[in-house]
Design a protein around this motif. Sequence first.
Motif, PDB file in Angstrom:
ATOM      1  N   CYS A  14     -11.755 -53.854  44.966  1.00 54.41           N
ATOM      2  CA  CYS A  14     -11.327 -52.935  43.915  1.00 54.41           C
ATOM      3  C   CYS A  14     -10.052 -52.220  44.343  1.00 54.41           C
ATOM      4  O   CYS A  14      -9.085 -52.119  43.578  1.00 54.41           O
TER       5      CYS A  14
ATOM      6  N   PHE B  79      -6.230 -52.918  42.650  1.00 53.93           N
ATOM      7  CA  PHE B  79      -5.426 -51.869  42.032  1.00 53.93           C
ATOM      8  C   PHE B  79      -3.979 -51.970  42.495  1.00 53.93           C
ATOM      9  O   PHE B  79      -3.039 -51.913  41.701  1.00 53.93           O
TER      10      PHE B  79
ATOM     11  N   SER C 163     -15.378 -58.009  41.824  1.00 53.10           N
ATOM     12  CA  SER C 163     -14.672 -56.743  41.610  1.00 53.10           C
ATOM     13  C   SER C 163     -13.303 -56.954  40.971  1.00 53.10           C
ATOM     14  O   SER C 163     -12.832 -56.113  40.195  1.00 53.10           O
TER      15      SER C 163
ATOM     16  N   THR D 265     -12.516 -54.655  37.842  1.00 55.67           N
ATOM     17  CA  THR D 265     -11.513 -53.602  38.045  1.00 55.67           C
ATOM     18  C   THR D 265     -10.375 -53.623  37.025  1.00 55.67           C
ATOM     19  O   THR D 265     -10.075 -52.580  36.425  1.00 55.67           O
TER      20      THR D 265
ATOM     21  N   VAL E  23     -10.964 -45.720  41.360  1.00 49.71           N
ATOM     22  CA  VAL E  23     -10.619 -46.458  42.579  1.00 49.71           C
ATOM     23  C   VAL E  23     -11.069 -45.706  43.819  1.00 49.71           C
ATOM     24  O   VAL E  23     -11.656 -46.285  44.751  1.00 49.71           O
TER      25      VAL E  23
ATOM     26  N   HIS F  63     -14.675 -45.976  44.836  1.00 50.20           N
ATOM     27  CA  HIS F  63     -15.048 -47.205  45.553  1.00 50.20           C
ATOM     28  C   HIS F  63     -14.833 -47.061  47.058  1.00 50.20           C
ATOM     29  O   HIS F  63     -15.567 -47.659  47.849  1.00 50.20           O
TER      30      HIS F  63
END
Length: 454
Positions: free
Chosen positions: A259, A263, A389, A393, A414, A417
């Motif tokens: 995750c 991002f 993920s 995500t 985020v 996580h």
Amino acid sequence: MDQQKPTRGRLGVAFVVLLVSIVMFADRNLFPVIASPLMKAMDISPAMIGWLFSTFSIVYVVCQIPGGLLLDKLGSRTTITACFVGLGIINLFQGVATTFDGVLVVIGLFIFRALVAFMETPAIPSFTRVITTWFPLREKGLAITATGSSQYIAAVGFVPFFAWYAGAINYQSLFILIGILEIIAAFAFYRLTPQPAQHPWVNKAELDYIREGGALVDIDKKQPENKKKKGLGNSKQVKAFLTNRITIGVFLSQYCFNCLSFFFLSWFPMYLMTERGIDIKATGLLVAIPAFCAFLGSILAGASSDFLMRKTNSLNIARKMPIIVGMICSFSIIFCNYVDSIYLVIAFMSISYFGKGCSTLGWVILSDVAPKEIIGSAGGIFNAFGNVSTIVTPIVIGYIVTLTGSFTWALVFVSAHAVLALFSYIVIVGPLKRIEAKPDDEAVLVKQTASSGK
């Protein structure tokens, strides 16, 4: 005399693997960089961009097992060559398709993202397989760490160029450029990575050195039929592995790590452009800073883990400590919600991505705890679970940004996580040790009876 001193052909092969891997991750970094101008040109929402990101991940996860079967059947050299030729052709088509607009082009982008994911699925296992073929055990860790850092090197080296090029010229021809580079990489890889015994860079002394050191130099050779029956491993070992608390904790943490990673790979450039008002050229340079910090985190985590292992002889301290420190650092991403200075934003992002780099030890931990009989199968399951993920995500963040109009809650999502991964390693995982299935009492009794002649 020449045969008495080992050559160092394996270092050249590792360098080839590194360069080809960088090209692959450059491809992965391209779409996030051009997502914002693509969104404006195609008049599509952040949620739709999220689905485009997720399309890649869905196909990537689903194809993990077929990709592994393809790799086992064709071998590393042929698999990588075919995949990179395919990637190059797909990107050439993408470059042409994105010069148009309309619903059909958007549909085409979904198809292209799926095809790119399909082609990339066997790549990382193939690269690892090549290193396993070429490097003795005493050198394999550093070789895998170095080649594994390609994802961060690609971000540092290519993202600024992509951003500058997209802003100064256009983003469409970037697909064509990366496609040509992938086709060149395919033929270079095939030409420069024959098996050690056939490689012109390798003499007998080096071949003996890597073989005696534990390298699987004959891994791509056809195996006799009577040796093919133990491939997947014992079902009891699989059950013991999947139901152990260590596995549950490590799998959950890998989900969280991905995750954080996704991002930065997908949404971070758009965050800088839309939330912070940074132009695309400057975004490319700013994205490279956290990526370089992640590279440092990866290398330092591996080095510190080895150091702690030598000093303490404790698997728990050596493996867990760098990850725990890393996840504490990764939580700092949430502080970007409370600062206005772009310098502080990049500082917090860099600290966070540095922490994410430390999570590369997750693969080392898997090799430490998985039953010896099913390490390959365990790795495939581990990779597939973690990459779920990367499906969730981008979709979640896409809808958060669409509904709220900002990334504030996306950063909360985020950072949560990072906390969950920290909790997992401190509470769920427990003491690290090799997982083994309990003996089958009935099977043992039958064996003892047979051996006694009864």
